[in-house]
Design a protein around this motif. Structure first.
Motif, PDB file in Angstrom:
ATOM      1  N   PHE A 296       0.859  -1.183   0.000  1.00  0.00           N
ATOM      2  CA  PHE A 296       0.000   0.000   0.000  1.00  0.00           C
ATOM      3  C   PHE A 296       0.900   1.239   0.000  1.00  0.00           C
ATOM      4  CE2 PHE A 296      -2.511   3.273   2.152  1.00  0.00           C
ATOM      5  CZ  PHE A 296      -3.751   3.153   1.532  1.00  0.00           C
ATOM      6  N   THR A 529      -2.274  -7.359  -2.361  1.00  0.00           N
ATOM      7  CA  THR A 529      -2.695  -6.558  -3.511  1.00  0.00           C
ATOM      8  C   THR A 529      -1.997  -5.208  -3.507  1.00  0.00           C
ATOM      9  OG1 THR A 529      -4.626  -5.774  -4.746  1.00  0.00           O
ATOM     10  CG2 THR A 529      -4.655  -5.418  -2.398  1.00  0.00           C
ATOM     11  N   TYR A 530      -1.796  -4.647  -4.687  1.00  0.00           N
ATOM     12  CA  TYR A 530      -1.150  -3.342  -4.807  1.00  0.00           C
ATOM     13  C   TYR A 530      -2.219  -2.253  -4.860  1.00  0.00           C
ATOM     14  CZ  TYR A 530       3.498  -5.289  -5.487  1.00  0.00           C
ATOM     15  OH  TYR A 530       4.698  -5.923  -5.285  1.00  0.00           O
ATOM     16  N   GLY A 531      -2.045  -1.268  -4.002  1.00  0.00           N
ATOM     17  CA  GLY A 531      -3.020  -0.186  -3.951  1.00  0.00           C
ATOM     18  C   GLY A 531      -2.450   1.031  -3.261  1.00  0.00           C
ATOM     19  N   ASP A 535      -7.641   4.368  -2.828  1.00  0.00           N
ATOM     20  CA  ASP A 535      -8.530   3.197  -2.779  1.00  0.00           C
ATOM     21  C   ASP A 535      -9.230   3.002  -1.431  1.00  0.00           C
ATOM     22  OD1 ASP A 535      -7.695   2.363  -5.419  1.00  0.00           O
ATOM     23  OD2 ASP A 535      -5.828   1.674  -4.514  1.00  0.00           O
ATOM     24  N   THR A 539     -13.098   0.966  -0.595  1.00  0.00           N
ATOM     25  CA  THR A 539     -12.949  -0.245   0.210  1.00  0.00           C
ATOM     26  C   THR A 539     -13.848  -0.194   1.438  1.00  0.00           C
ATOM     27  OG1 THR A 539     -10.632  -0.419  -0.505  1.00  0.00           O
ATOM     28  CG2 THR A 539     -11.294  -1.717   1.420  1.00  0.00           C
ATOM     29  N   GLY A 555     -10.657   5.675  -6.868  1.00  0.00           N
ATOM     30  CA  GLY A 555     -10.049   4.475  -6.327  1.00  0.00           C
ATOM     31  C   GLY A 555     -10.863   3.237  -6.630  1.00  0.00           C
ATOM     32  N   GLN A 556     -10.310   2.093  -6.290  1.00  0.00           N
ATOM     33  CA  GLN A 556     -10.978   0.808  -6.449  1.00  0.00           C
ATOM     34  C   GLN A 556     -10.911   0.044  -5.127  1.00  0.00           C
ATOM     35  OE1 GLN A 556      -8.671  -0.982  -9.638  1.00  0.00           O
ATOM     36  NE2 GLN A 556     -10.036  -0.172 -11.210  1.00  0.00           N
ATOM     37  N   LEU A 558      -9.970  -2.360  -2.541  1.00  0.00           N
ATOM     38  CA  LEU A 558      -8.751  -3.159  -2.416  1.00  0.00           C
ATOM     39  C   LEU A 558      -9.029  -4.649  -2.312  1.00  0.00           C
ATOM     40  CD1 LEU A 558      -6.858  -0.853   0.111  1.00  0.00           C
ATOM     41  CD2 LEU A 558      -6.091  -1.370  -2.214  1.00  0.00           C
ATOM     42  N   ARG A 563      -9.920  -5.456  -9.462  1.00  0.00           N
ATOM     43  CA  ARG A 563      -9.076  -4.251  -9.471  1.00  0.00           C
ATOM     44  C   ARG A 563      -7.851  -4.445 -10.362  1.00  0.00           C
ATOM     45  NH1 ARG A 563      -7.760  -1.497  -5.787  1.00  0.00           N
ATOM     46  NH2 ARG A 563      -5.518  -1.243  -6.026  1.00  0.00           N
ATOM     47  N   GLN A 565      -4.857  -2.995  -9.988  1.00  0.00           N
ATOM     48  CA  GLN A 565      -3.619  -2.930  -9.206  1.00  0.00           C
ATOM     49  C   GLN A 565      -2.570  -1.991  -9.818  1.00  0.00           C
ATOM     50  OE1 GLN A 565      -2.365  -6.372  -6.803  1.00  0.00           O
ATOM     51  NE2 GLN A 565      -3.495  -7.648  -8.251  1.00  0.00           N
ATOM     52  N   VAL A 567      -0.980   1.556  -9.341  1.00  0.00           N
ATOM     53  CA  VAL A 567      -0.873   2.571  -8.294  1.00  0.00           C
ATOM     54  C   VAL A 567      -0.191   3.807  -8.866  1.00  0.00           C
ATOM     55  CG1 VAL A 567      -0.081   3.077  -5.958  1.00  0.00           C
ATOM     56  CG2 VAL A 567      -0.598   0.709  -6.614  1.00  0.00           C
TER      57      VAL A 567
END
Length: 697
Positions: A296, A529-531, A535, A539, A555-556, A558, A563, A565, A567
């Motif tokens: 993150f 996950t990459y965020g 995001d 979430t 954002g999406q 997480l 998603r 991913q 960033v």
């Protein structure tokens, strides 16, 4: 002695002498007002000097206008200009007393809630000493009418007047240079109007605000509803649906957001001399009831903390320059977390911060977000040595926050902004015995000490939540707002990471900050996950059972399997699970190996990712700069009316008291109206000899 007085009087009987007297008296008056009527926080000798010095350039330039006119007119015009400037100073004194901020052109133009509230309570706001700002005006008029100073009817050459104007401009240039040397990015980041007045003076602040307002208004005037179309298409195309396992699982629970100032991911599980820097936060991070994200990233720009807050509250990126909360927070329409949770689920909302309310324009932006309460520094009792750097020390702040937290009707959304772990990471010895790092960098080495102190503060808060039972129905959200150690400390960063040299890839990964969601019964674990901060809101919405697909949020979720991913960083760089771009260089994300010569397939992939990032950031900027949300009328969501909110101390406390009677769901009410404040235990040394805290009534 008599000869000296005669020389002084002779000098005052010239136009230049009268001008010098007017400038001197105006400067003294302004400095008096700065020191006694405002809370500008001029703590160092440099800041004290600039506070006095900045009164001169504007006085010379503005009062010098009268020197271009002849005879008595120039004298009276000088007095009129002085009277007008004094009236502006007087108005700001009254406004500041009510709102802890200075008057802006948006306030004047909008005649909004602030001016309405001010008008209704003028009699209570005015202090007799406020009229001292007119003392020099009255004195000068008297000496002119009594002929104690003769009017110099001689012609004052225009080139002399122009020279004086030039001197004023040169002095302002010197003032600006000294201000920037003490506070870099003073105008580009615009984090607090207090800082601009402190360094450059009220008159310059007014001009600056006018230019900024005019520029922003021009951009907004050109925007229209059609500008929403590309935004809606992009967001619809990239919407990531909720995870069915988690959707709505936290609905109805209180939310406490712990804003961890300057807290980076590498602190998690890090040890100094065998001691964990953050044992409490580590425990939360690894809890089976915590969703923790180890990839993150912070995504802030110049707005730093304010950018993080904007992403948290509204899922909009900060701007490429300056702070969106500062420049647009007062006037823009937002669909932010406090208003969404209030309208959709009946949440009360409050933000807590142990500093002045004007910092990052929070006192205005929070109204735009829909925060019902904003508990700033004036709401908290003062004890000796309670402030360090940018506000109250965390242990004192969090303890005192519990006094108001127990009064909030449940369910509530509360954001607690800590500040002790803020650059330059200074903490007094009585508050820490934790060992510093030994990198040799004076900024980096004490960073672990303030982080450890923050961790201890969090433990005391959690103990209170457990003891009172409040934690059972509460979601804890912890996030680091931005990096603590900047990229300018590469040798020290290398030592922290145990590396000989630092690459651009290392600096990209250095931008990781913690994000975790903890709640009783939550199916947790470390999520890879990459965020990023953009995001967070989607979430939380999905966890609370609020579908985010209708909101204009960048954002999406997480937790979503859909998603992408990607960033984005604010400067256009990016990170994905496979590739990273930083400082114009490409790397494999898993191992940090550079990609010096991308294949055609890789370059095509890079170009596609870059297109997404550029579009994502650009459309978010258009939403903010054009205030496009004013055109987006979402069914079931009512636009926030800023007139409905006030953070005036007495009015807010009265409102909070009434809310407890109306809803009867606060912790205090459920405890038979008995306070749980004494259940909060802290080892803060500042309270050792002063255990009786007096809160404002």
């Amino acid at each position: 002695m008599k000869t000296a007085l005669q020389k002084v009087r002779a000098g005052l009987n010239t136009k230049l002498g009268f001008f010098a007297l007017s400038v001197l008296l105006f400067a003294i008056k302004s400095l008096w007002a700065y020191e006694t009527k405002f809370n500008l926080g001029a703590t160092t000798s440099v800041q004290q000097f600039l506070l006095a010095f900045n009164t001169l350039p504007s006085a010379i330039i503005l009062l010098g206008i009268a020197l271009y006119f002849r005879g008595r007119l120039s004298y009276w015009l000088m007095s009129i200009i002085n009277a007008l400037l004094s009236t502006w100073l007087f108005a700001n004194i009254l406004y500041y007393r009510e709102f802890s901020d200075f008057i802006t052109f948006n306030v004047i133009k909008g005649s909004g809630s602030s001016s309405d509230n001010l008008g209704k309570s003028l009699a209570q706001i005015i202090h007799p000493s406020d009229f001292m700002v007119y003392a020099d005006v009255i004195l000068i008029i008297i000496v002119l009418l009594a002929h104690w100073i003769r009017v110099d009817m001689r012609y004052f050459k225009r080139r002399y007047a122009a020279t004086i104007t030039a001197i004023g401009l040169l002095l302002f240039g010197a003032n600006l240079g000294m201000a920037y040397s003490d506070r870099s990015q003073l105008l580009t980041r615009t984090f607090d109007n207090n800082y601009i007045v402190k360094y450059l003076g009220l008159e310059f602040y007014t001009v600056y605000d006018g230019v900024k307002t005019t520029h922003n208004s021009a951009i907004k005037a050109e925007a229209n509803k059609k500008d929403l179309a590309p935004v809606q298409r992009f967001l619809k195309q990239h919407y990531a649906g909720p995870n069915a396992t988690y959707y709505g699982t936290l609905k109805g629970k209180n939310i406490i957001v712990l804003h961890l100032e300057s807290f980076q991911q590498w602190l998690i599980d890090y040890k100094v001399d065998g001691k964990e820097v953050t044992p409490t936060i580590n425990s939360l991070y690894h809890s089976s009831n915590t969703l923790a994200f180890d990839n993150f990233f912070n995504q802030v720009g110049q707005g730093k903390t304010s950018d993080a807050e904007l992403m948290l509250e509204a899922s909009l990126f900060g701007l490429p320059e300056g702070s969106a909360m500062s420049t647009n927070g007062t006037t823009n329409t937002f669909q932010a977390a406090p208003a969404i949770l209030d309208q959709k689920l009946g949440y009360s909302s409050a933000s807590f911060h142990g500093d002045v309310p004007s910092f990052w324009n929070r006192d205005n932006a929070y109204k735009s977000f829909g925060y019902q309460y904003f508990f700033s520094k004036e709401y908290y009792p003062q004890v000796k040595d309670d402030v360090l750097g940018y506000g109250m020390k965390d242990k004192l702040f969090l303890k005192d926050t519990s006094y108001y937290l127990e009064q909030l009707p449940q369910p509530f959304y509360a954001k607690l902004i800590t500040v002790t772990n803020h650059y330059p990471y200074i903490i007094d010895k009585k508050n820490t015995d934790f060992p510093a790092l030994k990198t040799g960098d004076n900024t980096v080495d004490p960073y672990v000490q303030t982080a450890h102190y923050l961790d201890q503060s969090v433990k005391e808060l959690l103990d209170y939540l457990d003891k009172t039972g409040l934690r059972k129905n509460t979601v804890l959200v912890l996030y680091g707002d931005h990096y603590g150690i900047s990229n300018n400390h590469k040798p020290a960063i290398a030592k922290v990471l145990g590396k000989k040299n630092i690459t651009s890839y290392d600096l990209a990964m250095w931008q990781k900050v913690p994000f975790m969601i903890n709640a009783e019964g939550l199916q947790g674990g470390i999520n890879h996950t990459y965020g990023g901060e953009i995001d967070v809101l989607p979430t939380l919405e999905d966890l609370l059972g609020i579908s985010s697909n209708k909101y204009l949020q960048f954002g999406q979720d997480l937790l979503s399997a859909d998603r992408n991913q990607i960033v984005p960083f604010r400067n256009g760089d990016w990170v994905t699970p496979k590739y990273t771009k930083y400082d114009g260089k490409y790397f494999y994300t898993k191992n940090g190996k550079p990609i010096a010569k991308p294949t055609k397939a890789q370059q095509a992939k890079f170009d596609a990712i870059q297109k997404y990032v550029t579009t994502d950031l650009g459309l978010s900027d258009k939403v903010i700069n054009g205030d496009l949300l004013r055109f987006y009328h979402l069914p079931g969501f009512k636009d926030v009316n800023k007139k409905d909110y006030t953070y005036n101390l007495k009015k807010s406390l009265k409102k909070l008291k009434q809310a407890q009677k109306d809803k009867k769901t606060s912790l205090k009410t459920e405890n038979d109206d008995k306070s749980t404040f004494d259940d909060y235990t802290t080892d803060a040394p500042e309270l050792k000899d002063d255990t009786t805290l007096k809160f404002p009534k």
